[in-house]
Design an enzyme around this catalytic site. Structure first.
Site, PDB file in Angstrom:
ATOM      1  N   ASP A  43     -28.278 -46.137 -10.261  1.00 52.10           N
ATOM      2  CA  ASP A  43     -26.930 -46.188  -9.670  1.00 52.10           C
ATOM      3  C   ASP A  43     -26.500 -47.628  -9.435  1.00 52.10           C
ATOM      4  O   ASP A  43     -27.334 -48.495  -9.207  1.00 52.10           O
ATOM      5  CB  ASP A  43     -26.974 -45.551  -8.272  1.00 52.10           C
ATOM      6  N   GLU A  97      -7.395 -40.665  18.362  1.00 52.93           N
ATOM      7  CA  GLU A  97      -7.839 -42.066  18.439  1.00 52.93           C
ATOM      8  C   GLU A  97      -9.357 -42.153  18.556  1.00 52.93           C
ATOM      9  O   GLU A  97      -9.902 -43.235  18.747  1.00 52.93           O
ATOM     10  CB  GLU A  97      -7.196 -42.748  19.658  1.00 52.93           C
ATOM     11  N   ARG A 121     -26.730 -35.965  -3.193  1.00 54.80           N
ATOM     12  CA  ARG A 121     -27.111 -36.219  -4.585  1.00 54.80           C
ATOM     13  C   ARG A 121     -28.438 -36.984  -4.663  1.00 54.80           C
ATOM     14  O   ARG A 121     -29.061 -37.066  -5.704  1.00 54.80           O
ATOM     15  CB  ARG A 121     -26.034 -36.964  -5.352  1.00 54.80           C
ATOM     16  N   PRO A 159     -13.544 -45.963  11.771  1.00 51.72           N
ATOM     17  CA  PRO A 159     -13.257 -47.260  11.147  1.00 51.72           C
ATOM     18  C   PRO A 159     -14.043 -48.395  11.832  1.00 51.72           C
ATOM     19  O   PRO A 159     -14.266 -49.445  11.251  1.00 51.72           O
ATOM     20  CB  PRO A 159     -11.750 -47.443  11.355  1.00 51.72           C
TER      21      PRO A 159
HETATM   22  O1  LIG Z   1     -10.552 -42.930   9.977  1.00 42.92           O
HETATM   23  C1  LIG Z   1     -11.763 -42.781   9.927  1.00 42.92           C
HETATM   24  O2  LIG Z   1     -12.415 -41.831  10.696  1.00 42.92           O
HETATM   25  C2  LIG Z   1     -11.575 -41.021  11.534  1.00 42.92           C
HETATM   26  C3  LIG Z   1     -11.303 -41.723  12.848  1.00 42.92           C
HETATM   27  C4  LIG Z   1     -12.333 -41.822  13.807  1.00 42.92           C
HETATM   28  C5  LIG Z   1     -12.084 -42.501  15.010  1.00 42.92           C
HETATM   29  C6  LIG Z   1     -10.832 -43.081  15.242  1.00 42.92           C
HETATM   30  C7  LIG Z   1      -9.828 -42.973  14.275  1.00 42.92           C
HETATM   31  C8  LIG Z   1     -10.069 -42.294  13.075  1.00 42.92           C
HETATM   32  C9  LIG Z   1     -12.607 -43.629   9.050  1.00 42.92           C
HETATM   33  C10 LIG Z   1     -12.173 -44.665   8.244  1.00 42.92           C
HETATM   34  N1  LIG Z   1     -13.251 -45.190   7.637  1.00 42.92           N
HETATM   35  N2  LIG Z   1     -14.339 -44.502   8.028  1.00 42.92           N
HETATM   36  C11 LIG Z   1     -13.974 -43.536   8.911  1.00 42.92           C
END
Ligand SMILES: O=C(OCc1ccccc1)c1cn[nH]c1
Length: 251
Positions: free
Chosen positions: A177, A120, A162, A93
Site C-alpha cells: 500500500d 459541536e 481491510r 477535527p
Molecule cells: O468533523 C469531523 O467529525 C465530526 C465532528 C466531531 C466533533 C466536532 C465537530 C465535528 C471530522 C473531521 N475530520 N475528522 C473528523
C-alpha cells in the site's frame, strides 16, 4: 474483531453491511454492532444535546446519554470476557491525524468502540471519564469539519478492516500500500495500467511490457517519487533517503 458504534444516526452506518466490511461480517471476521444513542435518553424528546457553557454557537452533546451508552456497550463485552477492554475511537477535527500507521495499530486491537459526535462535539468530561480506564484515540480524518463523525467511522472502519487477516482476497493486497511502513513507506503509488494494450490511441509505458522486473520496479519507484513530489512534497522530506537507497540497491 468487534466494532461497536454509538450514534444518533444508525442508518448512516448501513454501508457497513455491504462490500468489504459486509463480507467480513458475513464470514464472522468482524462483529459490528450499531447502537442508537437515544436508547439511553429518558426524556420525552430523547434529548442528546444542550447549549454550550460559556456561550457560543451550536449545541454540545450531553454527557449523561453517552455515559450510559458507553457503560452498557462496555458491560456487554466484559460480560463475555471480564478482562476485555475496548479502544474508544472519537472522530473529531481536533484529533490526531488518521494515517495508515494508525490504521495498522487499530487493526491489531480486538475491540473498537466508536463515538461519532454531532453538533459541536461531546462534553469533554466523557473523554476524561473513559480516558481513565481505556485507551482513547481522538482521530481526525482530515482538516475539515463534517456535520457528524459517522462518515469518519466509515472511513476508519474500512481502512482497518481491510488490514485484518483474510479480509482482503488474494486479488487485493495491502502489502505494498501507499503509506505502508517500509522503504517506500511514505511515497504515493505511481500510475497503474491494465488491458487493453491500446485504448483510444493510448498505449502502455514500454517498460511495463518489457518483462525486465528490475527495470519495472525502478520505473515504478521513479513514478512514485515523481507523483509524490508533485502531490505531496511534504512526504518527500519525511522520506528516509537511506531507505530509498536500500530499495534502489535491492532493485
Ligand atoms: O468533523 C469531523 O467529525 C465530526 C465532528 C466531531 C466533533 C466536532 C465537530 C465535528 C471530522 C473531521 N475530520 N475528522 C473528523
Amino acid at each position: 474483531m468487534r466494532l461497536d458504534v454509538v450514534t444518533i444516526f444508525p442508518e448512516y452506518l448501513e454501508p457497513l453491511n455491504v462490500s468489504l466490511v459486509g463480507k467480513a461480517r458475513a464470514r464472522g471476521q468482524l462483529d459490528v454492532r450499531v447502537h442508537d444513542l437515544r436508547q439511553w435518553t429518558h426524556d420525552r424528546h430523547n434529548t442528546v444535546d444542550d447549549t454550550p457553557y460559556g456561550g457560543g454557537p451550536g449545541m454540545v452533546m450531553k454527557p449523561d446519554p453517552w455515559g450510559e451508552a458507553l457503560d452498557a456497550v462496555i458491560a456487554s463485552g466484559t460480560a463475555a470476557d471480564p478482562d476485555a477492554r475496548p479502544v474508544l475511537v472519537v472522530p473529531t477535527p481536533s484529533g490526531v491525524p488518521f494515517t495508515q500507521r494508525l490504521a495498522v495499530e487499530l487493526s491489531e486491537r480486538p475491540w473498537l468502540v466508536f463515538a461519532p459526535a454531532r453538533y459541536e462535539g461531546i462534553d469533554r468530561r466523557v473523554i476524561e471519564e473513559y480516558g481513565e480506564r481505556l485507551d482513547v484515540y481522538e482521530v481526525s480524518i482530515g482538516d475539515y469539519v463534517l456535520a457528524g463523525g459517522e462518515a469518519a467511522v466509515l472511513v476508519i472502519t474500512e481502512a482497518v478492516a481491510r488490514l485484518l487477516p483474510g479480509v482482503l482476497g488474494n486479488a487485493e493486497s495491502h502489502q505494498d500500500d501507499s503509506f505502508a511502513p517500509g522503504a517506500m513507506a511514505d511515497l504515493l503509488e505511481g500510475p497503474v495500467y491494465t488491458k487493453p494494450p491500446q485504448w483510444r490511441g493510448r498505449g502502455i509505458p514500454e517498460v511495463l511490457v518489457s518483462g525486465h522486473h528490475g527495470r519495472i520496479a525502478r520505473w515504478r519507484r521513479d513514478e512514485a517519487f515523481r507523483r509524490t513530489s508533485r502531490n505531496r512534497p511534504d512526504l518527500i522530506e519525511r522520506c528516509d533517503p537511506a531507505a530509498l537507497d536500500k530499495h534502489d540497491r535491492a532493485l
